[in-house]
Design an enzyme around this catalytic site. Structure first.
Site, PDB file in Angstrom:
ATOM      1  N   PRO A  83     -41.657 -73.874  15.003  1.00 56.36           N
ATOM      2  CA  PRO A  83     -40.594 -72.864  15.132  1.00 56.36           C
ATOM      3  C   PRO A  83     -41.149 -71.460  15.329  1.00 56.36           C
ATOM      4  O   PRO A  83     -40.587 -70.662  16.079  1.00 56.36           O
ATOM      5  CB  PRO A  83     -39.831 -72.978  13.807  1.00 56.36           C
ATOM      6  CG  PRO A  83     -40.170 -74.333  13.289  1.00 56.36           C
ATOM      7  CD  PRO A  83     -41.554 -74.631  13.762  1.00 56.36           C
ATOM      8  N   ASP A 139     -41.028 -72.375   0.962  1.00 55.70           N
ATOM      9  CA  ASP A 139     -41.573 -73.578   1.599  1.00 55.70           C
ATOM     10  C   ASP A 139     -43.044 -73.776   1.260  1.00 55.70           C
ATOM     11  O   ASP A 139     -43.900 -73.894   2.146  1.00 55.70           O
ATOM     12  CB  ASP A 139     -41.371 -73.480   3.118  1.00 55.70           C
ATOM     13  CG  ASP A 139     -41.372 -74.849   3.778  1.00 55.70           C
ATOM     14  OD1 ASP A 139     -41.322 -75.854   3.052  1.00 55.70           O
ATOM     15  OD2 ASP A 139     -41.438 -74.904   5.017  1.00 55.70           O
ATOM     16  N   GLY A 149     -48.543 -77.024  16.997  1.00 53.47           N
ATOM     17  CA  GLY A 149     -48.713 -76.475  18.337  1.00 53.47           C
ATOM     18  C   GLY A 149     -47.548 -75.619  18.781  1.00 53.47           C
ATOM     19  O   GLY A 149     -46.918 -74.912  17.994  1.00 53.47           O
TER      20      GLY A 149
END
Length: 492
Positions: free
Chosen positions: A71, A182, A67
């Site tokens: 970041p 990532d 939500g």
């Protein structure tokens, strides 16, 4: 008797198949066909355009799984031309250098592949940095694997996710974008058909968003902890952690998993929901691949090309669409008549050439009756008799499964030019498929459709040829068309 190839024109074929066939002949260096780009290239949008698209960056349009606390927040948006997109808005400190941001976005925006949620645009105004990508409506791997509600992800679908992800990484690597930041279950998204795609956002490098390579150090490649840098081998390590996710249905730290593997307790890794739904051989092979990816020394890990090869051989239930395996409604059928595959359609979807041969033998020439009656007055000429003899010889070879001879005989019949028969094209189509000549087979199936536009057999054979050409989406459309026609035929 040798196989003689037919020459056929593409000018009257449907545009979507003709375009894909040109793609097949327009290969990249790695032999794969170039991807079509329905977006017409990479675009640069104004902040006002994206503000309108997201209803003023409304919280109601946030699709990030964390939500507003994420970041960098991702919104669902709709452009002026009604295309739905995902808009990623970075925090103010993420990309201080606007030129670097634009260079990265434009470079990633050049990639186009059906295994990626492709980047289609960006915005760079003042301190604002936004990326625009294809919208994937069926959530993330994390949602389907770890937080499922009705049923766990099937084994066949987990294997498909692993393969498609490896193919995405192989494509990126072939385009000079081997580094992916990532890599985790949140980065794998599911499109409208339920197919997994890799988010393009992780291909953007050197952003300063204050985040580490991984949100959890237990899953971070060892070399990153030592040097703070990633390599192509680091991405393979992250791929190994995703294989563990798919095996176990939960996050297992690689060090713990490797201890289990070394102790020969690999079944301890397996998701208990999968019990009885996979073979030990398949499980052992996937664990072996994960173990290789998670080697401490980067040089001991496999490359993505070898991962694609290994995972391709493990695939199960390949004829079943992803949305069916996932239990996701096929939105593309919402406005169409929903039908089940007939035996012929099922044989084509499974690429079971033996079953197709048996069906075509039973079909005989009853679907040619109208064509034959129109030409019956010519039957007594010598030319027609020779043409008919070629057809009879072709039929004999077809029944005897001498497919090369059948091709030659049917070609003589067709080249005679005095009679036309969709069934001859259908039979020669199968003969081509039996001889691994899928493009020629597709040409004959399309010719059969041109002669007899409402004949389901022509569409089924198109599907079989398209599957062999790797054009699965077009093949599924042909299957639907053939099934719909056959269903209506028996209702009338």
């Amino acid at each position: 008797m040798g196989v003689r190839c037919s020459k056929f024109s593409l000018c009257w074929w449907p545009s979507h198949i003709k375009s894909n066939l040109h793609d097949l002949s327009d290969n990249d260096d790695d032999g794969k066909r170039n991807e079509k780009d329905p977006w017409g290239g990479f675009s640069e949008y104004s902040l006002d355009q994206l503000r309108v698209a997201t209803s003023g960056f409304s919280p109601d349009n946030i699709v990030s799984e964390h939500g507003e606390k994420a970041p960098n927040v991702v919104y669902r948006g709709m452009l002026e031309d009604d295309r739905v997109v995902a808009v990623k808005r970075f925090n103010k400190s993420a990309w201080p250098d606007s030129r670097q941001f634009l260079e990265e976005a434009r470079a990633v925006g050049q990639l186009r592949n059906e295994r990626l949620a492709n980047l289609v645009g960006c915005c760079c105004e003042g301190e604002e940095r936004l990326l625009v990508a294809e919208f994937m409506p069926n959530e993330t791997l994390s949602k389907h694997l770890f937080h499922w509600e009705s049923e766990p992800m099937k084994w066949a679908m987990r294997l498909r996710v692993a393969l498609y992800l490896a193919q995405a990484l192989e494509y990126c690597s072939s385009k000079g974008r081997a580094l992916y930041h990532d890599l985790n279950a949140y980065r794998i998204l599911f499109d409208q058909e339920g197919n997994p795609r890799l988010s393009c956002f992780g291909l953007m490098k050197n952003s300063r968003d204050g985040r580490s390579y991984s949100t959890n150090l237990a899953f971070t490649p060892p070399e990153y902890l030592r040097t703070g840098r990633i390599t192509a081998e680091s991405v393979v390590y992250s791929f190994g952690t995703l294989l563990l996710d798919l095996l176990s249905g939960k996050h297992i730290p690689p060090s713990h998993a490797l201890d289990l593997i070394r102790g020969k307790n690999f079944l301890m890794l397996m998701d208990s929901c999968l019990e009885g739904h996979f073979s030990n051989d398949d499980g052992t092979e996937l664990v072996r691949l994960a173990s290789r990816c998670l080697q401490y020394e980067p040089r001991e890990r496999p490359n993505v090309k070898s991962l694609v090869t290994a995972l391709s051989s493990l695939q199960k239930e390949t004829s079943i669409p992803s949305n069916v395996l996932m239990g996701i409604p096929d939105r593309s059928l919402s406005s169409k008549e929903t039908v089940s595959l007939t035996p012929f359609g099922d044989a084509c979807s499974r690429r079971d050439l033996t079953a197709i041969h048996e069906i075509l033998e039973k079909v005989a020439y009853k679907d040619d009756e109208d064509v034959a009656n129109e030409l019956s007055f010519q039957m007594w000429t010598n030319q027609i008799q020779e043409t008919l003899n070629s057809k009879k010889q072709g039929d004999s070879a077809f029944h005897a499964r001498d497919f090369s001879k059948a091709i030659d005989c049917y070609t003589q019949f067709i080249d005679g030019g005095t009679m036309i028969s969709p069934t001859v094209y259908a039979r020669r189509c199968l003969c081509y498929l039996m001889n691994d000549m899928a493009q020629e087979a597709l040409g004959d199936a399309m010719q059969a459709q041109s002669i007899s536009p409402a004949w389901p057999t022509a569409y089924y054979l198109q599907a079989a040829a398209l599957f062999n050409l790797g054009m699965d989406n077009d093949a599924q459309e042909s299957l639907k068309d053939g099934t719909t026609l056959e269903t209506r035929k028996y209702r009338n």
